[in-house]
Design an enzyme around this catalytic site. Structure first.
Site, mmCIF file in Angstrom:
data_model
loop_
_atom_site.group_PDB
_atom_site.id
_atom_site.type_symbol
_atom_site.label_atom_id
_atom_site.label_comp_id
_atom_site.label_asym_id
_atom_site.label_seq_id
_atom_site.Cartn_x
_atom_site.Cartn_y
_atom_site.Cartn_z
ATOM 1 N N ASP A 163 0.839 -1.181 -0.152
ATOM 2 C CA ASP A 163 -0.082 0.031 0.026
ATOM 3 C C ASP A 163 0.851 1.263 -0.215
ATOM 4 O O ASP A 163 1.699 1.355 0.677
ATOM 5 C CB ASP A 163 -0.851 0.128 1.364
ATOM 6 C CG ASP A 163 -1.891 1.165 1.450
ATOM 7 O OD1 ASP A 163 -2.961 1.073 0.857
ATOM 8 O OD2 ASP A 163 -1.271 2.202 1.811
ATOM 9 N N TYR A 202 2.513 10.320 0.044
ATOM 10 C CA TYR A 202 3.575 9.606 0.594
ATOM 11 C C TYR A 202 4.938 10.044 0.045
ATOM 12 O O TYR A 202 5.954 9.925 0.557
ATOM 13 C CB TYR A 202 3.591 8.072 0.677
ATOM 14 C CG TYR A 202 2.285 7.546 1.385
ATOM 15 C CD1 TYR A 202 1.473 8.315 2.199
ATOM 16 C CD2 TYR A 202 2.078 6.080 1.407
ATOM 17 C CE1 TYR A 202 0.238 7.718 2.728
ATOM 18 C CE2 TYR A 202 1.079 5.632 2.207
ATOM 19 C CZ TYR A 202 0.308 6.501 3.118
ATOM 20 O OH TYR A 202 -0.976 6.057 3.597
ATOM 21 N N LYS A 225 -3.182 5.807 -3.645
ATOM 22 C CA LYS A 225 -4.233 6.770 -3.363
ATOM 23 C C LYS A 225 -4.086 8.090 -4.177
ATOM 24 O O LYS A 225 -3.113 8.502 -4.221
ATOM 25 C CB LYS A 225 -4.341 6.788 -2.072
ATOM 26 C CG LYS A 225 -4.400 5.604 -1.238
ATOM 27 C CD LYS A 225 -4.484 5.763 0.341
ATOM 28 C CE LYS A 225 -3.985 4.789 1.011
ATOM 29 N NZ LYS A 225 -2.489 4.364 1.082
ATOM 30 N N HIS A 276 -7.894 9.281 -1.254
ATOM 31 C CA HIS A 276 -7.286 9.226 -0.157
ATOM 32 C C HIS A 276 -8.141 10.098 1.115
ATOM 33 O O HIS A 276 -8.266 9.420 2.038
ATOM 34 C CB HIS A 276 -5.865 10.005 0.049
ATOM 35 C CG HIS A 276 -4.925 9.543 1.028
ATOM 36 N ND1 HIS A 276 -3.591 9.479 0.719
ATOM 37 C CD2 HIS A 276 -5.268 9.024 2.139
ATOM 38 C CE1 HIS A 276 -3.097 9.071 1.651
ATOM 39 N NE2 HIS A 276 -3.964 8.622 2.679
ATOM 40 N N ILE A 299 -2.824 -3.197 7.056
ATOM 41 C CA ILE A 299 -1.650 -2.813 6.325
ATOM 42 C C ILE A 299 -0.816 -2.161 7.210
ATOM 43 O O ILE A 299 -0.453 -0.764 7.368
ATOM 44 C CB ILE A 299 -2.076 -2.030 5.258
ATOM 45 C CG1 ILE A 299 -2.815 -0.972 5.638
ATOM 46 C CG2 ILE A 299 -2.607 -2.744 4.076
ATOM 47 C CD1 ILE A 299 -3.072 0.353 4.710
ATOM 48 N N SER A 342 7.446 -10.817 11.795
ATOM 49 C CA SER A 342 6.627 -10.864 12.916
ATOM 50 C C SER A 342 5.329 -10.721 12.447
ATOM 51 O O SER A 342 4.314 -11.486 12.941
ATOM 52 C CB SER A 342 7.189 -10.119 14.161
ATOM 53 O OG SER A 342 6.307 -10.217 15.236
#
Length: 263
Positions: free
Chosen positions: A49, A54, A79, A112, A230, A241
């Site tokens: 994603d 970003y 987005k 977004h 996400i 993990s």
């Protein structure tokens, strides 16, 4: 609504199969982002994603290329920036995204944030056209409450709503609408930026399974129908993990206790 444990690694909405667990890339930049995406794909993540705002799509694309996983083998979301949602701007944005990501399509294109100054019909109409052209396979929204999501569903074939969702922030009404209309709810900030990881209830449940509180949170989210998550992870160990959450099962009582943490 019921929380039935499911062991599957994928969910299906509208006939579309989507990996339940993905890598969020918010605040990952530069070489760290490219390496993180490469590492995630090599670990076995099949859902990535990102977003225009970003400013890391090129790095995400580089990580995808370095991993060498066939493009059709993983699910990619980006987005649209809130301030450029006019029809012509939507097209410009996806063209920029595809160029930066070095791919000919994304699997899911989201609004977004809603922009009240631009008719939702105009934005979703433009996105539907892009879907019909194959630039995105599916369309959806992000940060839409139930009323806005209902509007969107009347206007276009929306399959997802990405929202902040974690044990302290319930999304009951949205989950009920998602069940009614067969929509995926994608949980971002599933650990409340770390706030939930010190919770004594989560610690107790984690200890009973020999797991971490983060793994318990992800297991709780992924047990819910039509819910994906996400989490961002900036280290190899954390990515590994987070991915290792399909080998244990929460009890019904444990899931109810976590749901009861909502404030």
């Amino acid at each position: 609504m019921p929380r039935e444990a499911v062991a599957e690694t994928h969910l299906t909405v509208g006939g579309v199969e989507i990996p339940k667990l993905g890598l969020g890339t918010w605040q990952l930049t530069g070489a760290e982002c490219a390496e993180g995406v490469r590492d995630a794909l090599e670990l076995g993540y099949r859902h990535i994603d990102t977003a225009r705002v970003y400013e890391n799509e090129a790095e995400v694309g580089r990580g995808m290329a370095d991993a060498g996983v066939p493009r059709d083998d993983f699910f990619l979301t980006t987005k649209l920036a809130q301030d450029r949602l006019r029809a012509d701007e939507v097209r410009e944005q996806i063209e920029g995204s595809l160029d930066a990501l070095a791919t000919d399509h994304v699997d899911l294109l989201l609004i977004h944030w809603h922009n009240p100054e631009v008719p939702l019909e105009e934005t979703l109409g433009a996105m539907t056209a892009l879907r019909d052209e194959g630039m995105t396979r599916h369309i959806g929204v992000s940060n839409f409450g139930t009323d806005l999501l209902r509007q969107a569903l009347e206007l276009a074939p929306v399959i997802a709503d990405q929202v902040k969702y974690h044990p302290y922030k319930g999304q009951r009404a949205l989950l009920e609408l998602a069940a009614e209309r067969d929509v995926m709810v994608t949980a971002y900030s599933p650990f409340a930026r770390g706030d939930v990881l010190d919770d004594p209830v989560l610690a107790e449940i984690a200890d009973s399974h020999g797991r971490t509180p983060a793994q318990v949170v992800l297991r709780w989210l992924l047990d819910q129908p039509r819910v994906s998550a996400i989490p961002k992870a900036s280290s190899h160990d954390r990515r590994a993990s987070n991915l290792d959450v399909f080998g244990f099962e929460l009890t019904g009582e444990q899931r109810a206790r976590i749901t009861g943490l909502a404030r």
